[in-house]
Design a protein around this motif. Structure first.
Motif, PDB file in Angstrom:
ATOM      1  N   ASN A  42       2.887  34.306 -65.893  1.00  0.00           N
ATOM      2  CA  ASN A  42       1.888  35.159 -66.166  1.00  0.00           C
ATOM      3  C   ASN A  42       0.533  34.330 -66.327  1.00  0.00           C
ATOM      4  OD1 ASN A  42       2.920  37.788 -65.321  1.00  0.00           O
ATOM      5  ND2 ASN A  42       3.834  37.816 -67.193  1.00  0.00           N
ATOM      6  N   ARG A  44      -0.334  30.900 -56.048  1.00  0.00           N
ATOM      7  CA  ARG A  44      -0.470  32.073 -56.756  1.00  0.00           C
ATOM      8  C   ARG A  44       0.302  33.131 -56.104  1.00  0.00           C
ATOM      9  NH1 ARG A  44      -5.985  35.181 -57.311  1.00  0.00           N
ATOM     10  NH2 ARG A  44      -5.410  35.526 -54.989  1.00  0.00           N
ATOM     11  N   GLU A  45       0.343  33.495 -54.757  1.00  0.00           N
ATOM     12  CA  GLU A  45       1.346  34.147 -54.090  1.00  0.00           C
ATOM     13  C   GLU A  45       2.893  33.948 -54.435  1.00  0.00           C
ATOM     14  OE1 GLU A  45       0.242  37.244 -52.794  1.00  0.00           O
ATOM     15  OE2 GLU A  45      -1.486  36.573 -53.669  1.00  0.00           O
ATOM     16  N   LEU A  68       3.882  32.311 -56.856  1.00  0.00           N
ATOM     17  CA  LEU A  68       4.231  32.582 -58.423  1.00  0.00           C
ATOM     18  C   LEU A  68       4.479  34.012 -58.837  1.00  0.00           C
ATOM     19  CD1 LEU A  68       1.588  30.249 -60.345  1.00  0.00           C
ATOM     20  CD2 LEU A  68       4.228  29.984 -60.092  1.00  0.00           C
ATOM     21  N   LYS A  69       3.469  34.863 -57.929  1.00  0.00           N
ATOM     22  CA  LYS A  69       3.575  36.453 -57.919  1.00  0.00           C
ATOM     23  C   LYS A  69       5.195  36.482 -57.506  1.00  0.00           C
ATOM     24  CE  LYS A  69      -0.792  37.768 -57.629  1.00  0.00           C
ATOM     25  NZ  LYS A  69      -1.941  38.484 -56.850  1.00  0.00           N
ATOM     26  N   ASN A  97      -6.421  33.930 -61.276  1.00  0.00           N
ATOM     27  CA  ASN A  97      -7.343  35.108 -61.144  1.00  0.00           C
ATOM     28  C   ASN A  97      -8.478  35.072 -61.802  1.00  0.00           C
ATOM     29  OD1 ASN A  97      -5.142  36.293 -59.687  1.00  0.00           O
ATOM     30  ND2 ASN A  97      -4.455  37.599 -61.800  1.00  0.00           N
ATOM     31  N   ARG A 103       7.779  35.592 -60.026  1.00  0.00           N
ATOM     32  CA  ARG A 103       7.964  36.581 -61.171  1.00  0.00           C
ATOM     33  C   ARG A 103       8.563  38.123 -60.807  1.00  0.00           C
ATOM     34  NH1 ARG A 103       2.178  38.680 -62.719  1.00  0.00           N
ATOM     35  NH2 ARG A 103       2.384  39.616 -60.674  1.00  0.00           N
ATOM     36  N   THR A 117      -0.199  31.270 -65.649  1.00  0.00           N
ATOM     37  CA  THR A 117      -0.768  30.516 -64.595  1.00  0.00           C
ATOM     38  C   THR A 117      -1.319  31.616 -63.591  1.00  0.00           C
ATOM     39  OG1 THR A 117       1.023  28.717 -64.916  1.00  0.00           O
ATOM     40  CG2 THR A 117      -0.278  28.665 -63.042  1.00  0.00           C
ATOM     41  N   ILE A 118      -0.765  32.486 -63.213  1.00  0.00           N
ATOM     42  CA  ILE A 118      -1.316  33.466 -62.264  1.00  0.00           C
ATOM     43  C   ILE A 118      -2.558  34.190 -62.857  1.00  0.00           C
ATOM     44  CG2 ILE A 118      -1.089  36.038 -61.432  1.00  0.00           C
ATOM     45  CD1 ILE A 118       2.012  35.305 -61.517  1.00  0.00           C
TER      46      ILE A 118
END
Length: 57
Positions: A13, A37-38, A40-41, A20, A44, A15-16
């Motif tokens: 969260n 980022r995608e 990492l999402k 953002n 998660r 790093t995301i």
């Protein structure tokens, strides 16, 4: 939720959120940052789903 899972989710969260925030400040992300980022999402989401499955058993 275990301490380890909370730490992993906090790191994801964080790093995301940093990516953002950079985007909200008007800076366009590089393509590699966008896909990072995608990823990492997705990581998660996987961690949360696995955690939910282990709590049900």
């Amino acid at each position: 939720m275990s301490k380890e899972i909370k730490i992993i989710l906090d790191e994801l969260n964080y790093t995301i959120g940093k990516l953002n925030e950079k985007e909200r400040k008007g800076k366009q992300l590089k393509e590699s940052q966008y896909w990072y980022r995608e990823g990492l999402k997705t990581a998660r989401d996987i961690v949360l789903k696995v955690e939910n499955l282990t709590q049900k058993n």
